[in-house]
Scaffold this motif. Structure first.
Motif, PDB file in Angstrom:
ATOM      1  N   GLY A  25     -10.181  -0.392  11.305  1.00 49.95           N
ATOM      2  CA  GLY A  25     -10.116   0.606  10.237  1.00 49.95           C
ATOM      3  C   GLY A  25      -8.993   1.646  10.345  1.00 49.95           C
ATOM      4  N   THR A  26      -8.584   2.290   9.416  1.00 50.89           N
ATOM      5  CA  THR A  26      -7.601   2.920   9.297  1.00 50.89           C
ATOM      6  C   THR A  26      -7.752   4.366   8.777  1.00 50.89           C
ATOM      7  N   LYS A  27      -6.836   5.384   8.883  1.00 52.15           N
ATOM      8  CA  LYS A  27      -7.361   6.804   8.406  1.00 52.15           C
ATOM      9  C   LYS A  27      -6.012   7.262   7.792  1.00 52.15           C
ATOM     10  N   ASP A  28      -5.037   6.684   7.874  1.00 54.80           N
ATOM     11  CA  ASP A  28      -3.455   7.239   7.442  1.00 54.80           C
ATOM     12  C   ASP A  28      -3.637   7.047   5.843  1.00 54.80           C
ATOM     13  N   GLY A  29      -2.716   7.810   5.198  1.00 52.93           N
ATOM     14  CA  GLY A  29      -2.501   7.513   3.902  1.00 52.93           C
ATOM     15  C   GLY A  29      -2.023   8.448   2.963  1.00 52.93           C
ATOM     16  N   LEU A  30      -2.466   9.002   1.862  1.00 51.31           N
ATOM     17  CA  LEU A  30      -1.629   9.965   1.046  1.00 51.31           C
ATOM     18  C   LEU A  30      -1.348  11.357   2.041  1.00 51.31           C
ATOM     19  N   GLY A  70       0.758  -1.197  -0.088  1.00 47.67           N
ATOM     20  CA  GLY A  70       0.016  -0.008  -0.068  1.00 47.67           C
ATOM     21  C   GLY A  70       0.871   1.255  -0.017  1.00 47.67           C
ATOM     22  N   TRP A  71       1.779   1.275   0.730  1.00 44.91           N
ATOM     23  CA  TRP A  71       2.602   2.398   0.911  1.00 44.91           C
ATOM     24  C   TRP A  71       3.444   2.586  -0.455  1.00 44.91           C
ATOM     25  N   LEU A  72       3.850   1.571  -1.016  1.00 47.81           N
ATOM     26  CA  LEU A  72       4.708   1.806  -2.183  1.00 47.81           C
ATOM     27  C   LEU A  72       3.665   2.313  -3.464  1.00 47.81           C
TER      28      LEU A  72
END
Ligand code: UDP
Ligand code: MN
Length: 234
Positions: free
Chosen positions: A185-190, A46-48
């Motif tokens: 659930g997650t909120k982190d991202g771009l 996901g990070w990549l």
């Protein structure tokens, strides 16, 4: 509109050679961005993929993203294959619905892995992938949940892929943790994406980047928090 095909990568040289041969022939106008994880930590798909999208977003012009595993070769005839790839997705789209590794069926109803497409607006709206899923599993289900939470509908096309053989992914060490993340659930991202570019080179429409995680010392070199609004598009 420019199709950026973004490929998460580490240590799959044979697959990569086949991938480039297959897709540069089929889709000469697409730009392929390979994002290689340049450390020995658990692979973080996901990070990549966020890094690849981030790089593409900073290029001028309108665009869409095709997030693409390196081991998936489309096996439709050329004309159909081009139709699937060459049109900007109006909604989040799942292409890898019939993969040989899953006997050409969906492994489960909400599967959203392998090959997906997003327009820029939708990808920003869901804040991209979570960066938190290290090791194998669940980052694609997390992406699915983000799409649903945002009230978007997924388009699915019946597309066959040949999955290239590889040893079973043995990075299941963190799977339980990933299941937990998915559940809560997650909120982190771009908006929280951080990385350090180690290396990059371009050969025509194939762009290769090698990145690692950001560490404290890098902050001195001034990587800024990300502000993703459609208004700052070039
Ligand atoms: N990947 C990679 N190196 C790795 C692990 C994964 O390049 O060591 C990339 C590659 O693009 C691969 C994708 O991440 O197709 C998904 O991983 P994998 O194929 O291992 O998942 P699986 O087929 O087991 O779902
Ligand atoms: Mn695979």
């Amino acid at each position: 509109m420019q199709n950026y095909i973004i490929v998460p990568y580490r240590d799959r040289a044979e697959h990569w050679a086949k991938f480039v041969e297959h897709y540069t022939r089929l889709l000469p106008d697409a730009i392929i961005i390979r994002v290689e994880q340049g450390n020995d930590k658990l692979f973080n798909r996901g990070w990549l993929l966020n890094v690849g999208a981030h790089i593409a977003m900073h290029k001028p012009g309108s665009k869409y993203f095709t997030f693409h595993d390196v081991d998936m070769l489309i096996s439709e005839d050329e004309h159909s294959a081009r139709l699937f790839y060459n049109y900007p997705p109006i909604a989040p789209t799942h292409l890898a619905t019939k993969c040989s590794q899953f006997d050409y069926t969906m492994p489960y109803a909400n599967y959203f892995g392998g090959v997906t497409q997003f327009n820029e607006e939708d990808f920003i709206l869901i804040n991209g992938f979570s960066n938190s899923y290290a090791g194998w599993g669940c980052e694609d289900d997390d992406l699915y949940n983000r799409v649903v939470k945002a009230g978007l509908r997924i388009n699915r096309y019946q597309v066959r892929y040949k999955s290239l053989a590889h040893a079973p992914n043995n990075a299941h060490a963190n799977y339980k943790n990933n299941l937990d993340l998915l559940k809560h659930g997650t909120k982190d991202g771009l908006t929280t994406l951080a990385y350090k570019e180690l290396d990059s080179f371009k050969a025509g429409n194939v762009w290769c980047y090698k990145v690692r995680e950001q560490i404290c010392d890098d902050l001195i070199s001034g990587i800024q928090p990300n502000d993703y609004t459609l208004n700052n598009k070039v």
